[in-house]
Design a protein around this motif. Structure first.
Motif, PDB file in Angstrom:
ATOM      1  N   SER A  41     -12.076  -2.129   9.132  1.00 38.73           N
ATOM      2  CA  SER A  41     -12.227  -1.114   8.282  1.00 38.73           C
ATOM      3  C   SER A  41     -11.533   0.122   8.442  1.00 38.73           C
TER       4      SER A  41
ATOM      5  N   SER B 251       0.856  -1.267   0.054  1.00 41.35           N
ATOM      6  CA  SER B 251      -0.038  -0.151   0.011  1.00 41.35           C
ATOM      7  C   SER B 251       1.043   1.359   0.009  1.00 41.35           C
TER       8      SER B 251
ATOM      9  N   LEU C 254      -8.051  -0.333   7.305  1.00 45.71           N
ATOM     10  CA  LEU C 254      -7.724  -0.110   6.179  1.00 45.71           C
ATOM     11  C   LEU C 254      -7.571   1.019   5.702  1.00 45.71           C
TER      12      LEU C 254
ATOM     13  N   ASP D 112       4.886 -11.669   4.082  1.00 48.00           N
ATOM     14  CA  ASP D 112       4.660 -10.974   2.528  1.00 48.00           C
ATOM     15  C   ASP D 112       6.037 -11.190   1.935  1.00 48.00           C
TER      16      ASP D 112
ATOM     17  N   LEU E 254      -3.565   0.435   5.485  1.00 48.52           N
ATOM     18  CA  LEU E 254      -3.432  -1.177   5.285  1.00 48.52           C
ATOM     19  C   LEU E 254      -4.321  -1.792   4.106  1.00 48.52           C
ATOM     20  N   THR E 255      -3.720  -2.927   3.650  1.00 43.15           N
ATOM     21  CA  THR E 255      -4.701  -3.696   2.845  1.00 43.15           C
ATOM     22  C   THR E 255      -4.864  -5.103   3.640  1.00 43.15           C
ATOM     23  N   ILE E 256      -6.085  -5.823   3.148  1.00 41.68           N
ATOM     24  CA  ILE E 256      -6.452  -7.230   3.665  1.00 41.68           C
ATOM     25  C   ILE E 256      -5.166  -7.844   3.582  1.00 41.68           C
ATOM     26  N   ASN E 257      -4.447  -8.112   2.435  1.00 43.42           N
ATOM     27  CA  ASN E 257      -3.289  -8.911   2.383  1.00 43.42           C
ATOM     28  C   ASN E 257      -2.285  -8.811   3.327  1.00 43.42           C
ATOM     29  N   GLU E 258      -2.119  -7.303   3.463  1.00 44.11           N
ATOM     30  CA  GLU E 258      -0.749  -7.011   4.334  1.00 44.11           C
ATOM     31  C   GLU E 258      -1.207  -7.386   5.793  1.00 44.11           C
TER      32      GLU E 258
END
Length: 161
Positions: A81, A2, A84, A101, A88-92
């Protein structure tokens, strides 16, 4: 990865500092695990509040990230939420919980990168520190680019004045 936001960078730095000073760390506790410690700094909730909210749904952070629904009304989904929104991202988050990662791992020297343990504090700190360095470098690169654009714009303004 991100786009780095100052608030996220500061939260990661604060998380590292708190963990180094002995803040509670327990991978099996939703409020004091990898994501839980970052959430404490990023959304300003206590480990107990995070854990209590997380227990309203089933599963660990990874399970709840898979089931994440921003409109569910569950406190855990609201916390995600908010995280985010902070960059941040969901994947992070999913990678943070497992220290997995690939972009971060490639910046950790061999053989350590292949032997990180998701529940070992020293490995969590190494992961956070590596991630922080990457975000700070990205932040600096973007700042230099923005400065160059602004300088060019200012010079063009003088030419056309």
């Amino acid at each position: 990865m991100s786009a780095p936001k100052f608030e996220l960078i500061a939260a990661i730095r604060n998380t590292i500092d708190k963990l180094k000073k002995g803040s509670p760390y327990q991978w099996g506790h939703m409020g004091s695990c990898n994501c839980g410690n970052l959430a404490q700094e990023l959304i300003h909730l206590s480990k107990a509040e995070i854990h209590r909210f997380a227990m309203e749904k089933s599963g660990d952070w990874n399970d709840q990230l898979i089931d994440y629904c921003p409109d569910s009304g569950y406190p855990m989904d609201l916390m995600i939420s908010k995280m985010l929104e902070k960059g941040l991202t969901i994947n992070e988050l999913r990678h943070l919980e497992k220290l997995s990662d690939p972009k971060i791992l490639k910046n950790i020297p061999f053989p350590k990168r292949d032997h990180l343990k998701k529940n070992k504090l020293s490995d969590v700190l190494l992961y956070f520190e590596t991630w922080l360095e990457m975000l700070e470098n990205q932040w600096l690169e973007e700042s230099v680019k923005l400065d160059a654009i602004m300088l060019q714009k200012n010079n063009l303004d003088k030419v056309f004045a």
